[in-house]
Scaffold this motif. Structure first.
Motif, PDB file in Angstrom:
ATOM      1  N   ILE A  42      26.707  -4.729  10.476  1.00  0.00           N
ATOM      2  CA  ILE A  42      25.453  -5.362  10.873  1.00  0.00           C
ATOM      3  C   ILE A  42      25.298  -5.233  12.386  1.00  0.00           C
ATOM      4  CG2 ILE A  42      26.339  -7.702  11.245  1.00  0.00           C
ATOM      5  CD1 ILE A  42      23.306  -7.291   9.166  1.00  0.00           C
ATOM      6  N   GLU A  44      24.907  -6.123  16.011  1.00  0.00           N
ATOM      7  CA  GLU A  44      25.328  -7.307  16.764  1.00  0.00           C
ATOM      8  C   GLU A  44      24.538  -7.472  18.058  1.00  0.00           C
ATOM      9  OE1 GLU A  44      27.494  -9.567  15.758  1.00  0.00           O
ATOM     10  OE2 GLU A  44      28.122  -8.505  13.943  1.00  0.00           O
ATOM     11  N   SER A  50      18.221  -5.222  16.520  1.00  0.00           N
ATOM     12  CA  SER A  50      18.245  -5.507  15.075  1.00  0.00           C
ATOM     13  C   SER A  50      16.953  -5.063  14.399  1.00  0.00           C
ATOM     14  CB  SER A  50      18.461  -7.006  14.846  1.00  0.00           C
ATOM     15  OG  SER A  50      19.757  -7.383  15.236  1.00  0.00           O
ATOM     16  N   ALA A  80      15.548 -15.138  11.090  1.00  0.00           N
ATOM     17  CA  ALA A  80      16.422 -16.299  11.137  1.00  0.00           C
ATOM     18  C   ALA A  80      15.885 -17.319  12.137  1.00  0.00           C
ATOM     19  CB  ALA A  80      17.843 -15.878  11.506  1.00  0.00           C
ATOM     20  N   ASP A  81      15.150 -16.844  13.146  1.00  0.00           N
ATOM     21  CA  ASP A  81      14.547 -17.724  14.157  1.00  0.00           C
ATOM     22  C   ASP A  81      13.165 -17.182  14.497  1.00  0.00           C
ATOM     23  OD1 ASP A  81      13.793 -19.262  16.341  1.00  0.00           O
ATOM     24  OD2 ASP A  81      15.690 -18.993  17.412  1.00  0.00           O
ATOM     25  N   ALA A 110      18.574 -18.715   6.355  1.00  0.00           N
ATOM     26  CA  ALA A 110      19.663 -17.776   6.635  1.00  0.00           C
ATOM     27  C   ALA A 110      19.340 -16.450   5.965  1.00  0.00           C
ATOM     28  CB  ALA A 110      20.985 -18.317   6.116  1.00  0.00           C
ATOM     29  N   LEU A 113      24.631 -11.595   5.436  1.00  0.00           N
ATOM     30  CA  LEU A 113      25.545 -11.056   6.458  1.00  0.00           C
ATOM     31  C   LEU A 113      25.287 -11.618   7.850  1.00  0.00           C
ATOM     32  CD1 LEU A 113      25.553  -7.304   5.312  1.00  0.00           C
ATOM     33  CD2 LEU A 113      27.102  -9.143   4.598  1.00  0.00           C
ATOM     34  N   GLY A 114      24.576 -12.732   7.937  1.00  0.00           N
ATOM     35  CA  GLY A 114      24.292 -13.330   9.236  1.00  0.00           C
ATOM     36  C   GLY A 114      23.257 -12.580  10.046  1.00  0.00           C
ATOM     37  N   ALA A 115      22.468 -11.729   9.389  1.00  0.00           N
ATOM     38  CA  ALA A 115      21.448 -10.939  10.091  1.00  0.00           C
ATOM     39  C   ALA A 115      20.399 -11.856  10.704  1.00  0.00           C
ATOM     40  CB  ALA A 115      20.784  -9.960   9.125  1.00  0.00           C
ATOM     41  N   ARG A 116      19.731 -11.340  11.728  1.00  0.00           N
ATOM     42  CA  ARG A 116      18.652 -12.082  12.382  1.00  0.00           C
ATOM     43  C   ARG A 116      17.280 -11.702  11.840  1.00  0.00           C
ATOM     44  NH1 ARG A 116      19.848 -11.562  18.706  1.00  0.00           N
ATOM     45  NH2 ARG A 116      18.078 -12.985  18.776  1.00  0.00           N
ATOM     46  N   GLU A 118      15.160  -9.243   8.507  1.00  0.00           N
ATOM     47  CA  GLU A 118      15.145  -8.397   7.309  1.00  0.00           C
ATOM     48  C   GLU A 118      13.682  -8.028   7.070  1.00  0.00           C
ATOM     49  OE1 GLU A 118      16.671  -8.432   2.659  1.00  0.00           O
ATOM     50  OE2 GLU A 118      16.808 -10.253   3.853  1.00  0.00           O
TER      51      GLU A 118
END
Length: 126
Positions: A42, A44, A50, A80-81, A110, A113-116, A118
């Motif tokens: 993913i 970082e 991203s 995510a934000d 969420a 995989l903790g992505a910010r 999609e």
């Protein structure tokens, strides 16, 4: 008939789903995470990094289906934000031109995989 589109230069799916499914002249692209297809990791970096990776993954699928980003009719962006929206929009505008695709954007609790970010899409094929 349902046909799976699976480009070699897109990251593997992270679950039991297809990258995309073609039905007649429509291509439904699953949400693309910012996964580097070369490493499987993913992204970082920044939200810009991203967003660019997610859109590059989406573009690989679009092109494998014989289309271009101009053929994208609708996208959905999951963040995510939501505060990352303006920065993501700057990169998004590098991949699309007017008339832009229709779009929905949401902040979610969420992402895998903790992505910010999609991004999924619907494409009209010629």
């Amino acid at each position: 008939m349902k046909v799976q589109i699976k480009p070699a230069d897109a990251p593997a799916a992270v679950g039991p789903y297809s990258h995309s499914i073609r039905m007649d002249n429509l291509l439904f692209i699953s949400g693309q995470l910012p996964i580097d297809p070369a490493t499987g990791a993913i992204c970082e970096g920044s939200i810009e990094d991203s967003t660019r990776q997610s859109l590059n993954n989406l573009k690989a699928i679009v092109e494998e289906a014989g289309a271009t980003m101009d053929d994208v009719a609708k996208t959905t962006v999951f963040l995510a934000d939501v505060a990352d929206g303006p920065a993501a929009n700057k990169v998004y505008a590098e991949f699309f031109s007017e008339p832009y695709p229709a779009r929905s954007a949401f902040q979610v609790a969420a992402l895998p995989l903790g992505a910010r970010i999609e991004i999924e899409a619907i494409v009209v094929l010629k």
